[in-house]
Write a protein that holds these residues in place. Structure first.
Motif, PDB file in Angstrom:
ATOM      1  N   VAL A  85      40.966  37.289  21.748  1.00 16.63           N
ATOM      2  CA  VAL A  85      42.029  38.249  22.071  1.00 16.63           C
ATOM      3  C   VAL A  85      41.505  39.252  23.091  1.00 16.63           C
ATOM      4  O   VAL A  85      42.172  39.562  24.081  1.00 16.63           O
ATOM      5  N   ARG A  86      40.284  39.731  22.860  1.00 15.49           N
ATOM      6  CA  ARG A  86      39.673  40.672  23.812  1.00 15.49           C
ATOM      7  C   ARG A  86      39.514  40.013  25.180  1.00 15.49           C
ATOM      8  O   ARG A  86      39.726  40.641  26.211  1.00 15.49           O
ATOM      9  N   GLY A  87      39.150  38.733  25.191  1.00 14.20           N
ATOM     10  CA  GLY A  87      39.010  38.015  26.456  1.00 14.20           C
ATOM     11  C   GLY A  87      40.327  37.893  27.196  1.00 14.20           C
ATOM     12  O   GLY A  87      40.391  38.085  28.408  1.00 14.20           O
ATOM     13  N   ALA A  88      41.395  37.576  26.455  1.00  9.53           N
ATOM     14  CA  ALA A  88      42.720  37.453  27.083  1.00  9.53           C
ATOM     15  C   ALA A  88      43.162  38.779  27.680  1.00  9.53           C
ATOM     16  O   ALA A  88      43.692  38.832  28.790  1.00  9.53           O
ATOM     17  N   LEU A  89      42.924  39.865  26.950  1.00  8.50           N
ATOM     18  CA  LEU A  89      43.316  41.184  27.454  1.00  8.50           C
ATOM     19  C   LEU A  89      42.500  41.588  28.675  1.00  8.50           C
ATOM     20  O   LEU A  89      43.030  42.156  29.627  1.00  8.50           O
ATOM     21  N   SER A  90      41.211  41.299  28.659  1.00  8.35           N
ATOM     22  CA  SER A  90      40.353  41.726  29.769  1.00  8.35           C
ATOM     23  C   SER A  90      40.626  40.945  31.053  1.00  8.35           C
ATOM     24  O   SER A  90      40.207  41.364  32.124  1.00  8.35           O
ATOM     25  N   TYR A 139      42.637  49.027  26.255  1.00 10.48           N
ATOM     26  CA  TYR A 139      42.937  48.301  27.492  1.00 10.48           C
ATOM     27  C   TYR A 139      44.053  49.016  28.236  1.00 10.48           C
ATOM     28  O   TYR A 139      45.028  49.460  27.631  1.00 10.48           O
ATOM     29  N   ILE A 140      43.913  49.079  29.552  1.00 10.65           N
ATOM     30  CA  ILE A 140      44.902  49.757  30.380  1.00 10.65           C
ATOM     31  C   ILE A 140      45.111  48.947  31.653  1.00 10.65           C
ATOM     32  O   ILE A 140      44.167  48.389  32.210  1.00 10.65           O
ATOM     33  N   GLY A 141      46.361  48.856  32.089  1.00 10.12           N
ATOM     34  CA  GLY A 141      46.648  48.112  33.303  1.00 10.12           C
ATOM     35  C   GLY A 141      48.072  48.308  33.754  1.00 10.12           C
ATOM     36  O   GLY A 141      48.905  48.849  33.029  1.00 10.12           O
ATOM     37  N   THR A 142      48.349  47.873  34.955  1.00 10.26           N
ATOM     38  CA  THR A 142      49.688  47.917  35.518  1.00 10.26           C
ATOM     39  C   THR A 142      50.222  46.491  35.488  1.00 10.26           C
ATOM     40  O   THR A 142      49.776  45.639  36.251  1.00 10.26           O
ATOM     41  N   LEU A 143      51.160  46.240  34.585  1.00  5.24           N
ATOM     42  CA  LEU A 143      51.664  44.893  34.346  1.00  5.24           C
ATOM     43  C   LEU A 143      53.169  44.833  34.553  1.00  5.24           C
ATOM     44  O   LEU A 143      53.874  45.806  34.290  1.00  5.24           O
ATOM     45  N   SER A 144      53.635  43.675  34.975  1.00  6.20           N
ATOM     46  CA  SER A 144      55.083  43.463  35.028  1.00  6.20           C
ATOM     47  C   SER A 144      55.583  43.275  33.599  1.00  6.20           C
ATOM     48  O   SER A 144      54.806  42.989  32.675  1.00  6.20           O
ATOM     49  N   ALA A 145      56.876  43.427  33.400  1.00  8.24           N
ATOM     50  CA  ALA A 145      57.452  43.271  32.062  1.00  8.24           C
ATOM     51  C   ALA A 145      57.215  41.861  31.528  1.00  8.24           C
ATOM     52  O   ALA A 145      56.931  41.686  30.343  1.00  8.24           O
ATOM     53  N   LYS A 146      57.297  40.874  32.387  1.00  2.00           N
ATOM     54  CA  LYS A 146      57.080  39.480  31.957  1.00  2.00           C
ATOM     55  C   LYS A 146      55.650  39.266  31.495  1.00  2.00           C
ATOM     56  O   LYS A 146      55.418  38.697  30.421  1.00  2.00           O
TER      57      LYS A 146
END
Length: 104
Positions: free
Chosen positions: A16-21, A32-39
């Motif tokens: 899970v940590r790998g997928a998020l990173s 975890y912090i990031g700029t993501l699209s809604a999809k």
């Protein structure tokens, strides 16, 4: 349009940590912090929520409401979300009594 997204995790499996990173920065352990699209956010959260195991996770992202953000949780937590007329609040759930504790 992409929006700032924050995910906080506790005791989640390494995959899970790998997928998020792959999609977000990890400035502190489990945060975890990031700029993501809604999809992307929706798909990523579906993976996290389905894989937390004995851990827990919280998703925070902008929303068109009075507070300007919304929260989602996955896994067992001592805190739960309460909707009070459209305002999200946090309620503390009582701790479960350990079976080895003496009954008063």
């Amino acid at each position: 349009m992409a929006n700032l997204t924050v995910i906080s995790t506790t005791a989640v499996p390494p995959h899970v940590r790998g997928a998020l990173s792959r999609w977000m920065l990890e400035p502190a352990p489990g945060l975890y912090i990031g700029t993501l699209s809604a999809k992307v956010r929706t798909e990523l959260w579906a993976v996290v929520a389905a894989s937390v195991g004995d851990g827990a996770a919280v998703l925070i992202h902008p929303a068109d409401n009075e507070q300007r953000f919304t929260l989602q949780t996955a896994g067992e937590r001592r805190r739960s979300l309460v909707d009070a007329d459209g305002m999200l609040m946090i309620a503390l759930n009582p701790m479960e009594r350990n079976e080895t504790e003496a009954i008063e």
